[in-house]
Write a protein that holds these residues in place. Sequence first.
Motif, PDB file in Angstrom:
ATOM      1  N   SER A   1      -2.336   2.428 -11.407  1.00  0.00           N
ATOM      2  CA  SER A   1      -0.889   2.560 -11.229  1.00  0.00           C
ATOM      3  C   SER A   1      -0.513   3.972 -10.808  1.00  0.00           C
ATOM      4  CB  SER A   1      -0.164   2.190 -12.528  1.00  0.00           C
ATOM      5  OG  SER A   1      -0.401   0.835 -12.868  1.00  0.00           O
TER       6      SER A   1
ATOM      7  N   ASP B   1       1.896   2.664   0.229  1.00  0.00           N
ATOM      8  CA  ASP B   1       1.358   1.372   0.642  1.00  0.00           C
ATOM      9  C   ASP B   1       1.984   0.280  -0.233  1.00  0.00           C
ATOM     10  OD1 ASP B   1      -0.097  -0.878   1.262  1.00  0.00           O
ATOM     11  OD2 ASP B   1      -2.000   0.192   1.433  1.00  0.00           O
ATOM     12  N   GLY B   2       2.792  -0.589   0.398  1.00  0.00           N
ATOM     13  CA  GLY B   2       3.451  -1.646  -0.365  1.00  0.00           C
ATOM     14  C   GLY B   2       2.477  -2.640  -0.952  1.00  0.00           C
ATOM     15  N   GLY B   3       1.407  -2.966  -0.196  1.00  0.00           N
ATOM     16  CA  GLY B   3       0.408  -3.891  -0.715  1.00  0.00           C
ATOM     17  C   GLY B   3      -0.293  -3.350  -1.935  1.00  0.00           C
TER      18      GLY B   3
ATOM     19  N   HIS C   1       0.962  -1.226  -4.082  1.00  0.00           N
ATOM     20  CA  HIS C   1       1.921  -1.284  -5.188  1.00  0.00           C
ATOM     21  C   HIS C   1       1.971  -2.693  -5.776  1.00  0.00           C
ATOM     22  CE1 HIS C   1       3.923   2.668  -5.285  1.00  0.00           C
ATOM     23  NE2 HIS C   1       3.660   2.724  -3.978  1.00  0.00           N
ATOM     24  N   THR C   2       1.939  -3.688  -4.908  1.00  0.00           N
ATOM     25  CA  THR C   2       1.992  -5.072  -5.386  1.00  0.00           C
ATOM     26  C   THR C   2       0.774  -5.408  -6.237  1.00  0.00           C
ATOM     27  OG1 THR C   2       3.256  -5.732  -3.430  1.00  0.00           O
ATOM     28  CG2 THR C   2       2.146  -7.488  -4.675  1.00  0.00           C
ATOM     29  N   ILE C   3      -0.408  -5.012  -5.752  1.00  0.00           N
ATOM     30  CA  ILE C   3      -1.633  -5.284  -6.511  1.00  0.00           C
ATOM     31  C   ILE C   3      -1.615  -4.534  -7.839  1.00  0.00           C
ATOM     32  CG2 ILE C   3      -4.132  -4.988  -6.526  1.00  0.00           C
ATOM     33  CD1 ILE C   3      -4.114  -5.439  -3.523  1.00  0.00           C
TER      34      ILE C   3
ATOM     35  N   GLU D   1       0.959  -3.613  -9.606  1.00  0.00           N
ATOM     36  CA  GLU D   1       1.895  -4.256 -10.533  1.00  0.00           C
ATOM     37  C   GLU D   1       1.317  -5.555 -11.086  1.00  0.00           C
ATOM     38  OE1 GLU D   1       5.411  -4.740  -8.268  1.00  0.00           O
ATOM     39  OE2 GLU D   1       5.981  -2.607  -8.339  1.00  0.00           O
ATOM     40  N   GLU D   2       0.592  -6.320 -10.241  1.00  0.00           N
ATOM     41  CA  GLU D   2      -0.014  -7.560 -10.709  1.00  0.00           C
ATOM     42  C   GLU D   2      -1.104  -7.288 -11.736  1.00  0.00           C
ATOM     43  OE1 GLU D   2      -0.490 -11.792 -10.731  1.00  0.00           O
ATOM     44  OE2 GLU D   2       1.093 -10.422 -10.089  1.00  0.00           O
TER      45      GLU D   2
ATOM     46  N   ARG E   1       0.486  -6.403 -14.997  1.00  0.00           N
ATOM     47  CA  ARG E   1       0.994  -7.580 -15.699  1.00  0.00           C
ATOM     48  C   ARG E   1      -0.138  -8.355 -16.364  1.00  0.00           C
ATOM     49  NH1 ARG E   1       1.412 -12.875 -14.743  1.00  0.00           N
ATOM     50  NH2 ARG E   1       0.488 -12.648 -12.671  1.00  0.00           N
TER      51      ARG E   1
END
Length: 696
Positions: free
Chosen positions: A332, A340-342, A344-346, A348-349, A352
């Motif tokens: 994180s 890089d948006g991708g 950030h998505t990974i 955050e996943e 979680r």
Amino acid sequence: MTDHDPREVFLAEANELLDRLETTLLDLGDRPDDSALIDTAFRALHTIKGSGAMFGFDQVAAFTHDFETAFDLVRRGEVPTSADLVNVSLSAKDYIRTLIEDPGATAPVIGEAILAELERLVSRAKTPSEPASAPEPEVPGPDCAPAGWRIGIAFAPEVLRNGTNPLALLDELRELGPCTVVPRLDDLPDLAALDPEHLVLGWDVTLRGSATREAIEDVFLFVRDDMVLTLAPLDAVEPVPAPTPAVVAAPAPVPVPAPERPAPAPAATSAITPAAKAATTPAAKPATEAERRGQARNSEPRVSSTMRVEAERLDELLDRVGELVIAQARLSQLAGLHADGGLHTIAEEIERLSAQLRDTTMSIRMVPIGALFSRFRRLVHDLSGDLGKPVTFVTDGEETELDKTVIERLADPLVHLIRNAIDHGIEDPARRAASGKDATGRITLSAEHVGGQVHVTVRDDGAGLDVARIRAKAEERGLVAPGVPLTDQQVYQFLFAPGFSTAQQISALSGRGVGMDVVKRTIEALRGSIDITTEPGAGTALVLRLPLTLAIIEGLLIRVGEGRYVLPLAAVEECVELPEDGRGERGRDFLNIRGDLVPFLRLRSLFAATGAPDPYQKVIIVSVGETRFGLVADQILGNHQTVIKSLSKLHADVATFSGATILGDGTAALIIDPAQLMAGGQIGAPEALRDFREVA
């Protein structure tokens, strides 16, 4: 293949059975006429005896056999349950445990003495009821032996999956006398539809000889919840000869339908004739069989979905989850440095999923505290008898869950607190009567969730604490100078001083001043605290405030100077900005929080932080028990999943920090213990804080 030692499996199961036996015996002391409790105790003894013999614990099997034989008289109603019998049975249970865990720690003479005392109680209490039961040839009672029995056996279809072997049980029946066994084949499906794990057979057995009803029921002792067993004495059915020829000539596969609907002996003739007529109707037999199997299915307990797992494996799993949480924090942090948006998505996943895995793993380690509470019933029972003080032990909140490590380390402190409550708190019956109290004292052990903590309370209805006596003893020992003003709560803290005791004389239970200081050290090592409330003449309550877990906690990450620290989020109440009039001062001061004066400590001063302070410092308001105070930090960095790591032996004596954690960038952050920090701040002596600065 498995590397588990079968003897280890027996030891684990035997411990569970012995715990259950102890609980049952203590319940029998309160409800001596409860036949269900007597049956439960007998089943536990029977299982321990059989398993002990199977795994080579011959001494256990031999002693338990004699114990079981004596207890069987209680089960048959020939000997009443008494307080003396319960006490001797508890001693026998302790001896069995010693034989299992450490046979060399005891001697056969001890077991012989226990059995002799048990035999004496049984012989003295045995009631001469045989003349009353002898003249009953027409209606055999449960202990009488008719010419034989007709036995109907219908198991639940899922019984094979539970490890039950019906053929072995039929073989046991054959040992009781000559048997004729006829299977029930009505529900037998075609071969293609046959499920080898789904039992569809039933049996009708004709047993001849002198076997008693109880001897037959004992064969099915451990499967009674998974079956329907019907018994009818041959004396009651054989005088009705009419149905037999018709049924034998019928093409039905079951030649003896009478046991399907066994009736009480006085109404045998009227009950069997309709059953025999029904047997000539083809649809009657399947309906009866379906009804029987429906009863077995309804009486079948739900299959438990639990399994036994070694505690070491859970600890290892938690370590791996902790490492995953640390790695996720690093991911994180790295994602925050890139646009890089991708990524950030990974990140955050993963965050979680790791949080869900952490919560699931922590829930696996959570154990109901009732398993711990049940241990103290025996302690209260024995101390009540030794001290001559009748005491009622009440528990509440047994379903409250705590981390297994906390529960394991909580056992000894609770032993000391309960012993003190009975020895020092509860008065003897004469004093209680003189005070207008019930002669029987009361000890209450309760647990409840309060925020992110669990509060465990030990409460008695005794005389309460004598503040003057405690203070006089403290002055005598030089713990406080005469005349120094102290609040009652401050006086109560002397009880936790090493070697402190108000007992007039040394006994086997108290007087040496050992115990309460151990309680305090253990609770503080668990990052908990102790509160004492008392009312003269009404009793005392000690509340242990404990964290839910010692492994992974939610923390508040703060910065003090160049260093970063973690505060347990469960202790944090709120955060406010330090007023301008307090920014240039050192030492302790007070804040006005909605009309309440709250003292605060400056962490920069305590930890000797270097560099200029931030212009807008923050005050974190924390609570320890009923006390609120503030901690001044330069910056609040945010929430942090904190994996607790122990400090090295070099810093083991530094109480201000309860451990350390690894941050996302790989650096370490110390975890602040608010309770210890509050104690150091109240002392206010620079030498008391020097070791804090050295670690910080």
